[in-house]
Design a protein around this motif. Sequence first.
Motif, PDB file in Angstrom:
ATOM      1  N   PRO A 183       0.805  -1.227   0.000  1.00 28.83           N
ATOM      2  CA  PRO A 183       0.000   0.000   0.000  1.00 28.83           C
ATOM      3  C   PRO A 183       0.836   1.274   0.000  1.00 28.83           C
ATOM      4  O   PRO A 183       0.332   2.347  -0.326  1.00 28.83           O
ATOM      5  CB  PRO A 183      -0.825  -0.119   1.291  1.00 28.83           C
ATOM      6  CG  PRO A 183      -0.007  -1.001   2.176  1.00 28.83           C
ATOM      7  CD  PRO A 183       0.682  -1.969   1.273  1.00 28.83           C
ATOM      8  N   VAL A 184       2.099   1.168   0.378  1.00 32.32           N
ATOM      9  CA  VAL A 184       2.996   2.327   0.411  1.00 32.32           C
ATOM     10  C   VAL A 184       3.831   2.328  -0.867  1.00 32.32           C
ATOM     11  O   VAL A 184       4.359   1.283  -1.262  1.00 32.32           O
ATOM     12  CB  VAL A 184       3.914   2.273   1.650  1.00 32.32           C
ATOM     13  CG1 VAL A 184       4.890   3.435   1.660  1.00 32.32           C
ATOM     14  CG2 VAL A 184       3.073   2.282   2.926  1.00 32.32           C
TER      15      VAL A 184
ATOM     16  N   ALA B 283      -3.308  -1.804   5.104  1.00 29.25           N
ATOM     17  CA  ALA B 283      -3.066  -0.663   4.222  1.00 29.25           C
ATOM     18  C   ALA B 283      -3.183   0.652   4.988  1.00 29.25           C
ATOM     19  O   ALA B 283      -2.339   1.549   4.858  1.00 29.25           O
ATOM     20  CB  ALA B 283      -4.042  -0.694   3.054  1.00 29.25           C
ATOM     21  N   ARG B 284      -4.238   0.776   5.787  1.00 31.08           N
ATOM     22  CA  ARG B 284      -4.436   2.005   6.562  1.00 31.08           C
ATOM     23  C   ARG B 284      -3.314   2.196   7.581  1.00 31.08           C
ATOM     24  O   ARG B 284      -2.797   3.312   7.757  1.00 31.08           O
ATOM     25  CB  ARG B 284      -5.792   1.944   7.264  1.00 31.08           C
ATOM     26  CG  ARG B 284      -6.057   3.088   8.220  1.00 31.08           C
ATOM     27  CD  ARG B 284      -7.498   3.059   8.708  1.00 31.08           C
ATOM     28  NE  ARG B 284      -7.883   1.768   9.263  1.00 31.08           N
ATOM     29  CZ  ARG B 284      -7.645   1.396  10.521  1.00 31.08           C
ATOM     30  NH1 ARG B 284      -7.004   2.216  11.345  1.00 31.08           N
ATOM     31  NH2 ARG B 284      -8.050   0.222  10.960  1.00 31.08           N
ATOM     32  N   LEU B 285      -2.910   1.113   8.239  1.00 29.46           N
ATOM     33  CA  LEU B 285      -1.864   1.203   9.251  1.00 29.46           C
ATOM     34  C   LEU B 285      -0.529   1.624   8.644  1.00 29.46           C
ATOM     35  O   LEU B 285       0.165   2.492   9.179  1.00 29.46           O
ATOM     36  CB  LEU B 285      -1.717  -0.142   9.955  1.00 29.46           C
ATOM     37  CG  LEU B 285      -2.899  -0.587  10.815  1.00 29.46           C
ATOM     38  CD1 LEU B 285      -2.734  -2.049  11.212  1.00 29.46           C
ATOM     39  CD2 LEU B 285      -3.024   0.294  12.042  1.00 29.46           C
ATOM     40  N   LEU B 286      -0.160   1.021   7.518  1.00 25.11           N
ATOM     41  CA  LEU B 286       1.137   1.315   6.918  1.00 25.11           C
ATOM     42  C   LEU B 286       1.203   2.725   6.341  1.00 25.11           C
ATOM     43  O   LEU B 286       2.209   3.420   6.487  1.00 25.11           O
ATOM     44  CB  LEU B 286       1.464   0.290   5.838  1.00 25.11           C
ATOM     45  CG  LEU B 286       1.785  -1.130   6.316  1.00 25.11           C
ATOM     46  CD1 LEU B 286       2.103  -2.028   5.128  1.00 25.11           C
ATOM     47  CD2 LEU B 286       2.938  -1.139   7.309  1.00 25.11           C
ATOM     48  N   THR B 287       0.140   3.143   5.651  1.00 29.87           N
ATOM     49  CA  THR B 287       0.151   4.489   5.084  1.00 29.87           C
ATOM     50  C   THR B 287       0.178   5.543   6.187  1.00 29.87           C
ATOM     51  O   THR B 287       0.842   6.581   6.056  1.00 29.87           O
ATOM     52  CB  THR B 287      -1.051   4.713   4.160  1.00 29.87           C
ATOM     53  OG1 THR B 287      -2.267   4.388   4.862  1.00 29.87           O
ATOM     54  CG2 THR B 287      -0.954   3.833   2.919  1.00 29.87           C
TER      55      THR B 287
ATOM     56  N   VAL C 179       9.393   5.598  12.031  1.00 27.46           N
ATOM     57  CA  VAL C 179      10.058   4.698  11.084  1.00 27.46           C
ATOM     58  C   VAL C 179      11.564   4.810  11.236  1.00 27.46           C
ATOM     59  O   VAL C 179      12.286   3.802  11.226  1.00 27.46           O
ATOM     60  CB  VAL C 179       9.627   5.019   9.644  1.00 27.46           C
ATOM     61  CG1 VAL C 179      10.380   4.123   8.657  1.00 27.46           C
ATOM     62  CG2 VAL C 179       8.126   4.831   9.478  1.00 27.46           C
ATOM     63  N   GLU C 180      12.069   6.037  11.386  1.00 24.84           N
ATOM     64  CA  GLU C 180      13.514   6.211  11.577  1.00 24.84           C
ATOM     65  C   GLU C 180      13.980   5.545  12.856  1.00 24.84           C
ATOM     66  O   GLU C 180      15.035   4.909  12.887  1.00 24.84           O
ATOM     67  CB  GLU C 180      13.866   7.698  11.592  1.00 24.84           C
ATOM     68  CG  GLU C 180      15.370   7.928  11.764  1.00 24.84           C
ATOM     69  CD  GLU C 180      15.754   9.388  11.685  1.00 24.84           C
ATOM     70  OE1 GLU C 180      16.818   9.736  12.203  1.00 24.84           O
ATOM     71  OE2 GLU C 180      14.977  10.166  11.104  1.00 24.84           O
TER      72      GLU C 180
ATOM     73  N   ALA D  12       5.314  -3.933   5.137  1.00 25.26           N
ATOM     74  CA  ALA D  12       4.274  -4.909   5.469  1.00 25.26           C
ATOM     75  C   ALA D  12       4.163  -5.035   6.980  1.00 25.26           C
ATOM     76  O   ALA D  12       5.123  -4.796   7.716  1.00 25.26           O
ATOM     77  CB  ALA D  12       4.587  -6.269   4.845  1.00 25.26           C
ATOM     78  N   VAL D  13       2.985  -5.427   7.428  1.00 25.37           N
ATOM     79  CA  VAL D  13       2.787  -5.761   8.832  1.00 25.37           C
ATOM     80  C   VAL D  13       1.786  -6.900   8.902  1.00 25.37           C
ATOM     81  O   VAL D  13       0.826  -6.959   8.123  1.00 25.37           O
ATOM     82  CB  VAL D  13       2.312  -4.539   9.659  1.00 25.37           C
ATOM     83  CG1 VAL D  13       0.906  -4.111   9.267  1.00 25.37           C
ATOM     84  CG2 VAL D  13       2.383  -4.833  11.154  1.00 25.37           C
TER      85      VAL D  13
END
Length: 241
Positions: free
Chosen positions: A83-84, A143-147, A157-158, A179-180
């Motif tokens: 999704p990203v 998808a919602r979580l990753l975006t 993320v860093e 992915a998660v």
Amino acid sequence: MGDTQDWTAAPGAAERARTVLSVAWSCAVTADGVREEYAGAHTVTEDGLVRLTVPDDSGLFAASLCAPRQEPSALLEFADVAPVPVRNRVRARLFLSGRLEPFEGALLFRPTRVVLRQASGPVVVDLDEFAAARPDPLAEAEARLLTHLADAHPDAVERLSRLVRPESLHAATRVVPLAVDRHGLTLRIERTRAHGDVRLPFHTPADDLPQLTERVHALLAQAAATGCPRALQRQRADGDG
């Protein structure tokens, strides 16, 4: 190019295949030499059969009637797309060979062979395991979580990248959540001409969103005790210069 950590707890092939099947929006169907593509046309039964709703004039109905008894009559293809936005967004492809049967105005597909193709290579999934497996419980929200993580929390993320081995971050230009699932989070390490994926496993599987939140917070706490990766320090310095 692939990057690995010591422990990479991940879903089994059957669970991964059922997850791809459950969240894919589109599919390609090949039968009797004809390939047709559909969006939003399939649903999945609890035991892994696929119900296809296609136009009445689709050649798939004829293919299902003319195929020799007990022989595969169709091939279904599904793609798992990240999704990203990343390089090479297709994370996996699922291929189902089997029989199409007319069923209540639609077509029912019974798999006789299941192949899951990922970056690590293709895997033939046992049919009984495929029928018994369940999709990842976080799949619908992934998808919602990753975006959200990528767009609203680049700092997180860093920090998570501090858990990646320094050699895996060599020449990195960008780190993105790829992915998660209930077992862990996967980061994509992008370089100028290549990329690799690193999996950050959870200490125990997460079966719902509150548990996922706790697992991610645990990873962030672990990362907080680690210094900023030198590769990303250099990247940030170069960008400031």
